[in-house]
Design an enzyme around this catalytic site. Structure first.
Site, mmCIF file in Angstrom:
data_model
loop_
_atom_site.group_PDB
_atom_site.id
_atom_site.type_symbol
_atom_site.label_atom_id
_atom_site.label_comp_id
_atom_site.label_asym_id
_atom_site.label_seq_id
_atom_site.Cartn_x
_atom_site.Cartn_y
_atom_site.Cartn_z
ATOM 1 N N ASN A 96 55.983 69.116 -24.158
ATOM 2 C CA ASN A 96 56.061 70.348 -23.366
ATOM 3 C C ASN A 96 57.206 70.250 -22.351
ATOM 4 O O ASN A 96 57.005 70.120 -21.156
ATOM 5 C CB ASN A 96 54.726 70.664 -22.689
ATOM 6 N N ASP A 306 45.344 62.906 -19.577
ATOM 7 C CA ASP A 306 45.967 64.215 -19.798
ATOM 8 C C ASP A 306 46.861 64.561 -18.601
ATOM 9 O O ASP A 306 46.866 65.679 -18.095
ATOM 10 C CB ASP A 306 44.925 65.311 -20.025
#
Length: 416
Positions: A96, A306
């Protein structure tokens, strides 16, 4: 790299010295001797730390940094230093970025930026071009460049035929497909868990059903294609059941859970703190309990921080408009130890390596030194001062954590 670790308690079930307190001699980056007492005639660097414990190096399967494109959130260099200081000897980097990591050149670039770092960086390539969900990216080429999996970070594969083709195509070169578990037509504009608290707070809800429908679909596709699938960051009790059933059918599926989804519930949202705006959203205690049980029985294969740094401009805004994400590397060990024993915590932090092509070392003579160093017993309140990430968006600020990380020995380097 030569070093002598003094009075280190080994936490490694694969080691001949598991649960023993020993000295560990490392010469030319390899463990050459383990004994109750080792002298230091060559004047190697000695590592003497309070209540020193060592395990094989920790791995995180879902980490975001930002570079290239979002360097204000985090750089690869500082991100890898943060990972090392947090005890991780290897991390899988999400695509990302801007541009999205969707080509051979992109994978090569981020790998080159990690040259010489103590923590190994394993890039994940985008599944589709620019992560737009329309056309498959250059999966085979990225695999040749060193991509360990293919994933449009936190973007579901809306087109089931595209997911089917990806699973079939990647099976030709043993590629690992990752599919984010969310059905966007069901989740719609939901920003928190759809439950009592979403109603109380007047925030749009994202129901468990959105996650579970997508998982059911993906598991059907996996059974049809006989491919290789990883489902990142599940968050509901039903999701655990579905994956447990799939594993009973011998499907080649693994999954992970984010540490914050194990510990925090949607009760934390009462003050509209955007550090708790994560995806998947924080659920209920019932879901947390099922996720913990899924880890204990092996249904869930690994935990992840995460880790997702978000700059202050995208967090210090109204809840609806804030970006999803929390950093998690710095708090991972201490947070896990609030719900698991040290032995269980280390087992979780060292799982998942083989799925992402990371070599698994043990603490035995002859092995390459790939170690995480820590003190499991000290409790403290996690604060901004514990954060070395450029972005400070942690869901664990002001939480009581247990256990301090000293650093790592990895890639012929000592980071303390």
């Amino acid at each position: 790299m030569n070093a002598l670790l003094k009075s280190a308690t080994v936490v490694d079930s694969k080691s001949d010295f598991h649960n023993q307190t020993v000295d560990i001699l490392i010469e030319k980056s390899r463990i050459t001797k383990i004994s109750k007492r080792i002298s230091n005639p060559n004047n190697y660097k000695e590592v003497k730390l309070a209540n020193l414990h060592v395990s094989s190096g920790w791995f995180d399967s879902s980490v975001s940094f930002g570079e290239p494109g979002f360097e204000e959130r985090e750089t690869i260099s500082n991100g890898l230093k943060t990972a090392a200081n947090s005890g991780f000897t290897a991390i899988a980097l999400n695509p990302n970025t801007q541009p999205v990591l969707d080509s051979y050149a992109d994978i090569t670039f981020v790998k080159s930026k990690a040259d010489g770092a103590a923590t190994s960086l394993l890039p994940i390539g985008a599944l589709t071009k620019n992560s737009e969900g329309t056309d498959l990216a250059e999966l085979y080429d990225m695999g040749n460049a060193g991509a360990v999996a293919f994933y449009d970070y936190q973007k579901p594969i809306a087109n089931p035929n595209l997911a089917k083709i990806a699973l079939q195509y990647a099976s030709n070169f043993n590629g690992l497909i990752c599919s984010f578990p969310q059905e966007t037509k069901i989740s719609s504009l939901g920003v928190v868990n759809e439950h009592v608290n979403s109603t109380k707070l007047g925030l749009k809800g994202n129901p468990n059903l959105a996650e579970e429908l997508q998982i059911i679909r993906d598991l059907f596709l996996l059974e049809y294609t006989e491919g290789k699938l990883h489902i990142p960051t599940i968050s509901t009790a039903k999701s655990v059941e579905l994956i447990r059933e799939a594993k009973a059918k011998k499907l080649d599926v693994t999954c992970s859970v984010a540490i914050h989804n194990l510990i925090l519930t949607d009760d934390t949202l009462k003050d509209f703190d955007t550090n708790f705006k994560v995806l998947p959203p924080l659920r209920t205690q019932k879901d947390c309990d099922a996720l913990i049980e899924g880890l204990k029985d092996g249904t869930i294969d690994m935990v992840t921080s995460d880790h997702n740094p978000i700059d202050i401009e995208n967090k210090k805004v109204e809840f609806d408009y804030a970006k999803y994400g929390t950093i998690g590397l710095e708090s991972a060990f201490g947070a896990l130890q609030t719900i698991f024993t040290t032995k269980q915590t280390i087992a979780l932090l060292t799982k998942g390596k083989s799925r992402f092509g990371v070599s698994e070392n043990s603490i035995n003579v002859g092995e390459t030194a790939n170690l995480s160093l820590f003190n499991p017993d000290e409790t403290y309140t996690f604060s901004i001062s514990n954060i070395s990430s450029k972005s400070k968006n942690s869901a664990f600020i002001n939480k009581e954590l247990k256990g301090l990380v000293y650093g790592i020995i990895s890639n012929s380097k000592i980071i303390l």
